[in-house]
Design an enzyme around this catalytic site. Sequence first.
Site, short mmCIF file in Angstrom:
data_model
loop_
_atom_site.label_atom_id
_atom_site.label_comp_id
_atom_site.label_asym_id
_atom_site.label_seq_id
_atom_site.Cartn_x
_atom_site.Cartn_y
_atom_site.Cartn_z
N HIS A 66 6.91 -5.39 -0.45
CA HIS A 66 6.15 -4.92 -1.61
C HIS A 66 6.61 -5.65 -2.88
O HIS A 66 7.81 -5.75 -3.12
CB HIS A 66 6.37 -3.41 -1.75
CG HIS A 66 5.61 -2.75 -2.84
ND1 HIS A 66 6.21 -1.87 -3.72
CD2 HIS A 66 4.31 -2.83 -3.21
CE1 HIS A 66 5.30 -1.42 -4.57
NE2 HIS A 66 4.14 -1.99 -4.28
N GLU A 68 3.13 -8.44 -0.44
CA GLU A 68 2.13 -7.91 -1.37
C GLU A 68 2.65 -8.25 -2.76
O GLU A 68 3.86 -8.19 -3.01
CB GLU A 68 2.03 -6.39 -1.22
CG GLU A 68 0.99 -5.71 -2.09
CD GLU A 68 1.48 -5.26 -3.46
OE1 GLU A 68 0.66 -4.77 -4.25
OE2 GLU A 68 2.68 -5.40 -3.77
N ASP A 70 1.17 -8.43 -7.25
CA ASP A 70 0.14 -8.01 -8.21
C ASP A 70 -0.22 -9.17 -9.13
O ASP A 70 0.67 -9.90 -9.59
CB ASP A 70 0.69 -6.86 -9.07
CG ASP A 70 1.28 -5.75 -8.23
OD1 ASP A 70 0.50 -5.08 -7.53
OD2 ASP A 70 2.51 -5.57 -8.25
N HIS A 72 3.08 -6.55 -12.69
CA HIS A 72 2.64 -5.20 -12.37
C HIS A 72 2.29 -4.39 -13.61
O HIS A 72 1.21 -3.82 -13.70
CB HIS A 72 3.74 -4.47 -11.57
CG HIS A 72 3.35 -3.09 -11.15
ND1 HIS A 72 3.49 -1.99 -11.98
CD2 HIS A 72 2.78 -2.62 -10.01
CE1 HIS A 72 3.05 -0.91 -11.37
NE2 HIS A 72 2.61 -1.26 -10.16
N GLU A 130 -2.88 -8.26 -4.67
CA GLU A 130 -3.46 -7.11 -5.37
C GLU A 130 -3.93 -7.54 -6.76
O GLU A 130 -3.13 -7.96 -7.59
CB GLU A 130 -2.47 -5.95 -5.49
CG GLU A 130 -3.18 -4.73 -6.06
CD GLU A 130 -2.28 -3.60 -6.52
OE1 GLU A 130 -1.17 -3.42 -5.99
OE2 GLU A 130 -2.71 -2.89 -7.45
O1 G3P Z 1 -0.95 -2.67 -3.04
C1 G3P Z 1 -0.20 -1.55 -2.77
C2 G3P Z 1 0.69 -1.14 -3.91
O2 G3P Z 1 1.31 -2.25 -4.47
C3 G3P Z 1 -0.04 -0.38 -4.96
O3 G3P Z 1 0.78 0.15 -5.94
O4 G3P Z 1 1.57 0.20 -8.25
O5 G3P Z 1 2.93 -0.91 -6.52
O6 G3P Z 1 0.84 -1.96 -7.30
P1 G3P Z 1 1.56 -0.68 -7.04
MG MG Z 2 0.79 -3.68 -5.94
#
Ligand code: G3P
Ligand code: MG
Length: 249
Positions: A10, A37, A39, A52, A112
Amino acid sequence: MWPYPRILAHRGGGTLAPENTLAGFRAGLQHGYRAVEFDVMLTRDEVPILMHDPQRGRTLPGSGRIAETDWAELRELEAGAWRAPAFAGERICTLEQCLDFCLEQGIWMNVEIKPAAPEHARRTAELTAQAVARRFAGVTGAALPVLSSFSFEALLAAQETAPQLPRGFLVDVIPEDWQQRLAQLQAVALHTNHKHLTPALAASVKDAGVSLFCYTVNDTARAAEIRAWGVDAFCTDRIDLIAADAWAA
Ligand code: G3P
Ligand code: MG
């Protein structure tokens, strides 16, 4: 069926490294993770970067909104020290730099799309999808990154911009109309917060023949539980606790 890696780091490297930086990806690699993953947000001058939070203060020093700051200023900021002194000197990276790195290292991506505000949804998605589509021109199948977003509008824009890139419909709580939404987006998967998932909900998604992805699962017992419910894949902050290949067939 979910043809992609089943366990993702993540925000690059979970909590072991500054999020959404190349140091995070390197930490992931050290722990055997070749799937991430991260952002993507736009700067004021429309450079897609890995970020993020919509404002400085947590992972970047100072204050001010990312969408009101140019890349030339953001690129100079310390982006690693907040996590640990050993990461001091790390900088944020652009989506282009990240794509280069991941392609070089054979890292699979869940991108994302993270608009800084609703009015940025369309543009953030367009520029993200364009950049990914350029890098993956001619590629098909499971090597393609999956684009996801909490913004339905962003996913619609991604679909218009690069329909060939797979999309994941990302939600905190699964809404009543999830099937219509997925159909409208021609999405390959439903991405949801594992905290609100129940065995019955998971079963209804799987019975519909839809792939199910969970965020953010940080212990092995919970991972085993949702696996038994039929969840296909998840991302984790604890790349040190959860083996990248724990769900290998
Ligand atoms: O994409 C899954 C997750 O990353 C969503 O939450 O706030 O960590 O971007 P966040
Ligand atoms: Mg995310």
